[in-house]
Enzyme design. Structure first.
Site, PDB file in Angstrom:
ATOM      1  N   ASN A   9      45.416  43.304  40.180  1.00 11.23           N
ATOM      2  CA  ASN A   9      44.539  43.152  38.781  1.00 11.23           C
ATOM      3  C   ASN A   9      43.642  43.976  38.598  1.00 11.23           C
ATOM      4  O   ASN A   9      42.498  44.465  38.810  1.00 11.23           O
ATOM      5  CB  ASN A   9      43.609  42.039  38.990  1.00 11.23           C
ATOM      6  CG  ASN A   9      44.036  41.527  37.087  1.00 11.23           C
ATOM      7  OD1 ASN A   9      43.569  42.339  36.210  1.00 11.23           O
ATOM      8  ND2 ASN A   9      43.155  39.950  37.217  1.00 11.23           N
ATOM      9  N   PHE A  10      43.110  44.917  37.316  1.00 14.65           N
ATOM     10  CA  PHE A  10      42.546  45.696  36.971  1.00 14.65           C
ATOM     11  C   PHE A  10      42.052  45.556  36.022  1.00 14.65           C
ATOM     12  O   PHE A  10      40.672  45.776  36.044  1.00 14.65           O
ATOM     13  CB  PHE A  10      43.793  46.774  36.197  1.00 14.65           C
ATOM     14  CG  PHE A  10      45.068  48.121  37.317  1.00 14.65           C
ATOM     15  CD1 PHE A  10      44.597  47.890  38.505  1.00 14.65           C
ATOM     16  CD2 PHE A  10      45.192  49.513  36.401  1.00 14.65           C
ATOM     17  CE1 PHE A  10      45.667  48.453  39.078  1.00 14.65           C
ATOM     18  CE2 PHE A  10      46.303  49.946  36.995  1.00 14.65           C
ATOM     19  CZ  PHE A  10      46.492  49.166  38.253  1.00 14.65           C
ATOM     20  N   LYS A  11      42.224  43.886  35.579  1.00 10.31           N
ATOM     21  CA  LYS A  11      41.301  43.102  34.317  1.00 10.31           C
ATOM     22  C   LYS A  11      40.878  44.440  33.373  1.00 10.31           C
ATOM     23  O   LYS A  11      41.817  45.577  33.679  1.00 10.31           O
ATOM     24  CB  LYS A  11      39.607  43.297  35.303  1.00 10.31           C
ATOM     25  CG  LYS A  11      39.828  41.315  36.606  1.00 10.31           C
ATOM     26  CD  LYS A  11      39.268  41.128  36.851  1.00 10.31           C
ATOM     27  CE  LYS A  11      39.419  39.902  38.170  1.00 10.31           C
ATOM     28  NZ  LYS A  11      39.203  39.525  38.578  1.00 10.31           N
ATOM     29  N   HIS A  92      45.224  33.474  33.806  1.00  7.22           N
ATOM     30  CA  HIS A  92      44.118  33.834  34.438  1.00  7.22           C
ATOM     31  C   HIS A  92      43.151  33.073  34.646  1.00  7.22           C
ATOM     32  O   HIS A  92      42.642  32.682  33.206  1.00  7.22           O
ATOM     33  CB  HIS A  92      43.780  34.886  34.650  1.00  7.22           C
ATOM     34  CG  HIS A  92      43.220  35.813  35.659  1.00  7.22           C
ATOM     35  ND1 HIS A  92      41.923  35.100  35.103  1.00  7.22           N
ATOM     36  CD2 HIS A  92      43.344  36.430  36.735  1.00  7.22           C
ATOM     37  CE1 HIS A  92      41.065  35.898  36.992  1.00  7.22           C
ATOM     38  NE2 HIS A  92      42.002  37.156  37.495  1.00  7.22           N
ATOM     39  N   GLU A 140      42.433  30.145  42.392  1.00  3.83           N
ATOM     40  CA  GLU A 140      41.255  31.224  42.473  1.00  3.83           C
ATOM     41  C   GLU A 140      40.541  30.503  42.700  1.00  3.83           C
ATOM     42  O   GLU A 140      39.803  29.923  41.061  1.00  3.83           O
ATOM     43  CB  GLU A 140      41.393  31.986  41.229  1.00  3.83           C
ATOM     44  CG  GLU A 140      43.093  33.046  41.688  1.00  3.83           C
ATOM     45  CD  GLU A 140      42.774  34.917  40.920  1.00  3.83           C
ATOM     46  OE1 GLU A 140      43.119  35.692  41.652  1.00  3.83           O
ATOM     47  OE2 GLU A 140      42.081  33.961  39.811  1.00  3.83           O
ATOM     48  N   ILE A 145      35.823  34.766  42.382  1.00  5.36           N
ATOM     49  CA  ILE A 145      35.743  36.100  41.667  1.00  5.36           C
ATOM     50  C   ILE A 145      34.894  36.357  41.385  1.00  5.36           C
ATOM     51  O   ILE A 145      33.747  36.454  41.792  1.00  5.36           O
ATOM     52  CB  ILE A 145      36.710  35.333  40.246  1.00  5.36           C
ATOM     53  CG1 ILE A 145      37.754  34.493  40.586  1.00  5.36           C
ATOM     54  CG2 ILE A 145      37.130  36.699  39.665  1.00  5.36           C
ATOM     55  CD1 ILE A 145      38.383  33.910  39.231  1.00  5.36           C
ATOM     56  N   GLY A 180      37.624  37.145  46.186  1.00  3.31           N
ATOM     57  CA  GLY A 180      36.756  37.570  47.514  1.00  3.31           C
ATOM     58  C   GLY A 180      37.366  38.414  48.271  1.00  3.31           C
ATOM     59  O   GLY A 180      37.019  38.816  49.473  1.00  3.31           O
ATOM     60  N   ALA A 201      40.913  42.292  42.816  1.00  2.00           N
ATOM     61  CA  ALA A 201      40.873  43.416  41.885  1.00  2.00           C
ATOM     62  C   ALA A 201      39.644  44.132  42.557  1.00  2.00           C
ATOM     63  O   ALA A 201      39.839  44.753  43.022  1.00  2.00           O
ATOM     64  CB  ALA A 201      39.759  42.861  40.594  1.00  2.00           C
ATOM     65  N   SER A 202      38.203  43.989  42.463  1.00  5.69           N
ATOM     66  CA  SER A 202      37.157  44.618  43.173  1.00  5.69           C
ATOM     67  C   SER A 202      37.314  44.679  44.085  1.00  5.69           C
ATOM     68  O   SER A 202      36.556  46.434  44.413  1.00  5.69           O
ATOM     69  CB  SER A 202      35.668  43.764  42.859  1.00  5.69           C
ATOM     70  OG  SER A 202      35.822  42.365  42.988  1.00  5.69           O
TER      71      SER A 202
HETATM   72  O1  G3P Z   1      43.052  38.545  39.165  1.00  7.01           O
HETATM   73  C1  G3P Z   1      42.443  38.507  40.321  1.00  7.01           C
HETATM   74  C2  G3P Z   1      40.913  38.567  40.209  1.00  7.01           C
HETATM   75  O2  G3P Z   1      40.145  37.284  39.682  1.00  7.01           O
HETATM   76  C3  G3P Z   1      39.782  38.326  41.992  1.00  7.01           C
HETATM   77  O3  G3P Z   1      39.002  39.310  42.034  1.00  7.01           O
HETATM   78  O4  G3P Z   1      37.955  40.245  42.447  1.00  7.01           O
HETATM   79  O5  G3P Z   1      37.241  38.776  43.554  1.00  7.01           O
HETATM   80  O6  G3P Z   1      39.515  40.355  43.645  1.00  7.01           O
HETATM   81  P1  G3P Z   1      38.551  39.711  42.782  1.00  7.01           P
END
Ligand code: G3P
Length: 221
Positions: A9-11, A92, A140, A145, A180, A201-202
């Site tokens: 997810n590029f957010k 989301h 999630e 997150i 995470g 994402a991150s």
């Molecule tokens: O959509 C994926 C996201 O909500 C998780 O974010 O940065 O914890 O991988 P992250």
């Protein structure tokens, strides 16, 4: 779409917006080609066309359950499909919908030929949305997150509990997990708990070397 799948997810991260979205899409396509792993890019709407055009499989970050017509500012599922998306995230944690809207969005995705991935914050919500028969449910926990603490290790119970709850309601619906996830071992743990992949994402978008981070994640598949 094959499973196991890694959905990136590029957010609205600047590291994956505009020209950077194209660069991130190229990395995804390269790692996908080099490893044969299934990896999906989830850019902002404005970047769907350019990322899909270079051959990376793309999902939209959201769709609205509307039909063509007078809906200024909404996201028509057929429009993202025509721009090159093959699926969409729905509900989301950062773009939440009410249950009737989720149901309508799943139906709209089906109508437009989009794979639907419905996100849920916990097991109860996951079970409720599974009953609406999307293609996938992604659990999630919001508190993890962006934390760098992988849900598959910090809270394996929510992952295995979701797999069981979804199986009880709709055995054909695949379960994903996210929050995470940043290492191959986090992906492996998620698959061992019964999921068909991860949403993250991150761990990739904010990594110093996104290609290296993604290749390392793919090692867990
Ligand atoms: O959509 C994926 C996201 O909500 C998780 O974010 O940065 O914890 O991988 P992250």
């Amino acid at each position: 779409m094959k499973t196991p799948v890694i959905i990136v997810n590029f957010k609205t991260y600047s590291e994956a917006t505009g020209k950077n979205a194209l660069q991130m899409g190229k990395i995804i396509r390269e790692v996908r080609d080099e490893t044969d792993a299934e990896i999906i890019a989830v850019p902002q709407f404005s970047d769907i066309y350019q990322v899909a055009s270079i051959g990376a499989p793309v999902f939209a970050q959201h769709i609205d359950a509307i039909v063509p017509g007078s809906h200024t500012g909404h996201v028509l599922p057929e429009a993202v499909r025509e721009a090159g998306a093959i699926g969409a995230l729905i509900n989301h944690s950062e773009r939440q919908l009410e249950l009737p809207e989720i149901e309508a969005a799943i139906n709209a995705a089906r109508r437009a030929g989009l794979i639907s991935v419905v996100c849920a914050n916990d097991i109860t919500k996951a079970s409720a949305v599974a009953a609406l028969k999307p293609d996938f449910v992604a659990v999630e926990p919001p508190e993890l997150i962006g934390s760098g603490i992988p849900v598959s290790k910090a809270n394996p119970e929510i992952v295995s509990g979701t797999v069981k709850a979804v199986w009880d309601v709709a055995p054909d619906v695949g379960v994903l997990c996210g929050a995470g996830i940043s290492k191959g071992e986090d992906v492996r743990a998620a698959l061992d708990l019964g999921t068909k992949g991860v949403l993250l994402a991150s761990g990739v978008v904010k990594a110093a070397d996104p290609k290296k981070a993604l290749a390392q994640l793919v090692g867990g598949v």
